[in-house]
Design a protein around this motif. Sequence first.
Motif, PDB file in Angstrom:
ATOM      1  N   TYR A  68     -22.363  40.234 -10.235  1.00  0.00           N
ATOM      2  CA  TYR A  68     -23.155  40.457  -9.063  1.00  0.00           C
ATOM      3  C   TYR A  68     -23.854  41.746  -9.133  1.00  0.00           C
ATOM      4  O   TYR A  68     -24.893  41.908  -8.617  1.00  0.00           O
ATOM      5  N   ARG A  69     -23.007  42.735  -9.549  1.00  0.00           N
ATOM      6  CA  ARG A  69     -23.483  44.245  -9.456  1.00  0.00           C
ATOM      7  C   ARG A  69     -24.701  44.632 -10.471  1.00  0.00           C
ATOM      8  O   ARG A  69     -25.468  45.336 -10.190  1.00  0.00           O
ATOM      9  N   LYS A  70     -24.480  43.676 -11.706  1.00  0.00           N
ATOM     10  CA  LYS A  70     -25.785  43.696 -12.587  1.00  0.00           C
ATOM     11  C   LYS A  70     -26.878  42.908 -12.208  1.00  0.00           C
ATOM     12  O   LYS A  70     -27.995  43.074 -12.846  1.00  0.00           O
ATOM     13  N   GLY A  71     -26.597  42.132 -11.315  1.00  0.00           N
ATOM     14  CA  GLY A  71     -27.854  41.061 -10.931  1.00  0.00           C
ATOM     15  C   GLY A  71     -28.110  40.011 -11.698  1.00  0.00           C
ATOM     16  O   GLY A  71     -29.011  39.497 -11.652  1.00  0.00           O
ATOM     17  N   GLY A  72     -26.946  39.555 -12.398  1.00  0.00           N
ATOM     18  CA  GLY A  72     -27.207  38.567 -13.235  1.00  0.00           C
ATOM     19  C   GLY A  72     -27.033  37.078 -12.796  1.00  0.00           C
ATOM     20  O   GLY A  72     -26.569  36.932 -11.530  1.00  0.00           O
ATOM     21  N   ASP A  73     -27.536  36.003 -13.345  1.00  0.00           N
ATOM     22  CA  ASP A  73     -27.265  34.767 -13.018  1.00  0.00           C
ATOM     23  C   ASP A  73     -26.016  34.237 -12.984  1.00  0.00           C
ATOM     24  O   ASP A  73     -25.091  34.819 -14.063  1.00  0.00           O
ATOM     25  N   ILE A  74     -25.424  33.244 -12.364  1.00  0.00           N
ATOM     26  CA  ILE A  74     -24.275  32.888 -12.460  1.00  0.00           C
ATOM     27  C   ILE A  74     -24.287  31.717 -13.428  1.00  0.00           C
ATOM     28  O   ILE A  74     -24.147  30.645 -13.279  1.00  0.00           O
ATOM     29  N   THR A  75     -24.117  31.915 -14.723  1.00  0.00           N
ATOM     30  CA  THR A  75     -24.217  31.108 -15.931  1.00  0.00           C
ATOM     31  C   THR A  75     -23.377  31.761 -16.963  1.00  0.00           C
ATOM     32  O   THR A  75     -23.288  32.917 -17.030  1.00  0.00           O
ATOM     33  N   PHE A  76     -22.796  30.995 -17.831  1.00  0.00           N
ATOM     34  CA  PHE A  76     -22.037  31.220 -19.060  1.00  0.00           C
ATOM     35  C   PHE A  76     -22.969  32.225 -19.782  1.00  0.00           C
ATOM     36  O   PHE A  76     -22.474  33.270 -20.447  1.00  0.00           O
ATOM     37  N   HIS A  77     -24.081  31.787 -20.124  1.00  0.00           N
ATOM     38  CA  HIS A  77     -24.983  32.684 -20.972  1.00  0.00           C
ATOM     39  C   HIS A  77     -25.214  33.953 -20.440  1.00  0.00           C
ATOM     40  O   HIS A  77     -25.356  34.946 -21.166  1.00  0.00           O
ATOM     41  N   SER A  78     -25.582  33.978 -18.835  1.00  0.00           N
ATOM     42  CA  SER A  78     -25.719  35.272 -18.262  1.00  0.00           C
ATOM     43  C   SER A  78     -24.582  36.192 -18.429  1.00  0.00           C
ATOM     44  O   SER A  78     -24.661  37.393 -18.667  1.00  0.00           O
ATOM     45  N   ILE A  79     -23.293  35.310 -18.110  1.00  0.00           N
ATOM     46  CA  ILE A  79     -21.907  36.149 -18.407  1.00  0.00           C
ATOM     47  C   ILE A  79     -21.690  36.702 -19.804  1.00  0.00           C
ATOM     48  O   ILE A  79     -21.484  37.998 -19.785  1.00  0.00           O
ATOM     49  N   LYS A  80     -22.312  35.942 -20.845  1.00  0.00           N
ATOM     50  CA  LYS A  80     -21.911  36.516 -22.038  1.00  0.00           C
ATOM     51  C   LYS A  80     -22.887  37.540 -22.599  1.00  0.00           C
ATOM     52  O   LYS A  80     -22.728  38.549 -23.134  1.00  0.00           O
ATOM     53  N   SER A  81     -24.161  37.663 -21.906  1.00  0.00           N
ATOM     54  CA  SER A  81     -25.203  38.596 -22.119  1.00  0.00           C
ATOM     55  C   SER A  81     -25.077  39.908 -21.431  1.00  0.00           C
ATOM     56  O   SER A  81     -25.406  40.908 -22.139  1.00  0.00           O
ATOM     57  N   ASN A  82     -24.553  39.880 -20.002  1.00  0.00           N
ATOM     58  CA  ASN A  82     -24.478  40.922 -19.349  1.00  0.00           C
ATOM     59  C   ASN A  82     -23.263  41.644 -19.249  1.00  0.00           C
ATOM     60  O   ASN A  82     -23.092  43.006 -19.052  1.00  0.00           O
ATOM     61  N   ILE A  83     -22.039  40.823 -19.854  1.00  0.00           N
ATOM     62  CA  ILE A  83     -20.643  41.759 -19.482  1.00  0.00           C
ATOM     63  C   ILE A  83     -20.091  41.720 -21.077  1.00  0.00           C
ATOM     64  O   ILE A  83     -19.757  40.651 -21.701  1.00  0.00           O
ATOM     65  N   LYS A  84     -20.109  42.990 -21.662  1.00  0.00           N
ATOM     66  CA  LYS A  84     -19.446  42.976 -22.951  1.00  0.00           C
ATOM     67  C   LYS A  84     -17.951  43.486 -22.957  1.00  0.00           C
ATOM     68  O   LYS A  84     -17.514  43.307 -24.029  1.00  0.00           O
ATOM     69  N   ASP A  85     -17.388  43.529 -21.795  1.00  0.00           N
ATOM     70  CA  ASP A  85     -16.126  44.102 -21.867  1.00  0.00           C
ATOM     71  C   ASP A  85     -14.876  43.022 -21.211  1.00  0.00           C
ATOM     72  O   ASP A  85     -14.086  43.182 -20.781  1.00  0.00           O
ATOM     73  N   ILE A  86     -15.196  41.800 -21.467  1.00  0.00           N
ATOM     74  CA  ILE A  86     -14.589  40.609 -20.938  1.00  0.00           C
ATOM     75  C   ILE A  86     -13.129  40.687 -21.713  1.00  0.00           C
ATOM     76  O   ILE A  86     -12.250  40.636 -20.998  1.00  0.00           O
ATOM     77  N   ALA A  87     -13.193  40.913 -23.035  1.00  0.00           N
ATOM     78  CA  ALA A  87     -11.968  40.987 -23.807  1.00  0.00           C
ATOM     79  C   ALA A  87     -11.854  42.640 -24.187  1.00  0.00           C
ATOM     80  O   ALA A  87     -12.863  43.070 -24.572  1.00  0.00           O
ATOM     81  N   GLY A  88     -10.512  43.041 -24.089  1.00  0.00           N
ATOM     82  CA  GLY A  88     -10.389  44.488 -24.340  1.00  0.00           C
ATOM     83  C   GLY A  88      -9.399  44.779 -25.243  1.00  0.00           C
ATOM     84  O   GLY A  88      -8.159  43.987 -25.145  1.00  0.00           O
ATOM     85  N   LEU A  89      -9.243  45.594 -26.183  1.00  0.00           N
ATOM     86  CA  LEU A  89      -8.098  45.902 -26.984  1.00  0.00           C
ATOM     87  C   LEU A  89      -7.999  47.290 -26.991  1.00  0.00           C
ATOM     88  O   LEU A  89      -8.956  48.130 -27.356  1.00  0.00           O
ATOM     89  N   ARG A  90      -6.841  47.874 -26.817  1.00  0.00           N
ATOM     90  CA  ARG A  90      -6.552  49.420 -26.907  1.00  0.00           C
ATOM     91  C   ARG A  90      -5.528  49.436 -27.757  1.00  0.00           C
ATOM     92  O   ARG A  90      -4.645  49.052 -28.077  1.00  0.00           O
ATOM     93  N   ILE A  91      -5.894  50.608 -28.900  1.00  0.00           N
ATOM     94  CA  ILE A  91      -5.016  50.956 -30.111  1.00  0.00           C
ATOM     95  C   ILE A  91      -4.664  52.718 -29.605  1.00  0.00           C
ATOM     96  O   ILE A  91      -5.361  53.388 -29.648  1.00  0.00           O
ATOM     97  N   THR A  92      -3.462  52.921 -29.771  1.00  0.00           N
ATOM     98  CA  THR A  92      -2.799  53.941 -29.691  1.00  0.00           C
ATOM     99  C   THR A  92      -2.406  54.745 -30.946  1.00  0.00           C
ATOM    100  O   THR A  92      -1.551  54.198 -31.653  1.00  0.00           O
TER     101      THR A  92
END
Length: 253
Positions: A68-92
């Motif tokens: 919503y903040r990015k102004g994208g459509d509610i579709t899977f394609h839009s989510i995948k294109s606009n949000i790149k940090d759905i999955a995150g891995l931290r290495i310490t």
Amino acid sequence: MTSNQVEQIKKMKNEFTRFMLMYKFALNELETKIEILKEEFHFLHDYNPIEHTKSRLKSPESIINKLYRKGGDITFHSIKSNIKDIAGLRITCSFISDIYRINDMLKNQRDLKVLEVKDYIKNPKPNGYRSLHLLVEVPVFMSDREEHVCVEIQIRTIAMDFWASLEHKIYYKYNQSVPTNLLRELKEAADSATALDQKMESLHREIAVVKEEQVDNIEESLAQLIINNQKFSIPESLLSLMGNDQNDSKNIK
């Protein structure tokens, strides 16, 4: 609710579950790669540069709010294109040099595609935040297709991670409106963490030099393998064969 509506909801739920599973599987792939690197270092090197890892998936609510903040459509394609940090891995890691060492090892993985690098160690954020961020694309093989899934990787030292955790808790407590004096103290703490990392890096280099100078019992250690807590002696015939191979390679040169 009609049966048709129930079926539609079930279908949407299954599609969203499948969508989230892609990111879970991508994290699984990366965690397996990290585990392999950790085991390799455990058996072949004096120490392991990877202290620990932590993975996370954004919640559906967080995903939709960010969309919503990015102004994208509610579709899977839009989510995948606009949000790149759905999955995150931290290495310490323990040392700054380890961060770049792990970065190089990940870049050498042929099935990983590095899309973006943000170096907040060489270029810290104004508030003092330091970390190395990679955005990588991971191939995931589903039952009917191959997907290329983005995962954000953060690599940082223990000191950087401790500071980032503290900063996050303070921002959460004050709902983003942190008093000026606390912001100043946070920045001072970040500078102290940087000084600690630099001192530890210097000690790390000194210890490495000392280890290189120690040759006691080197022949005994070279003639043994320890795998899964089992000790194996390398046969003399194999040692001599390896020695001959090295001599042959020198002669070829």
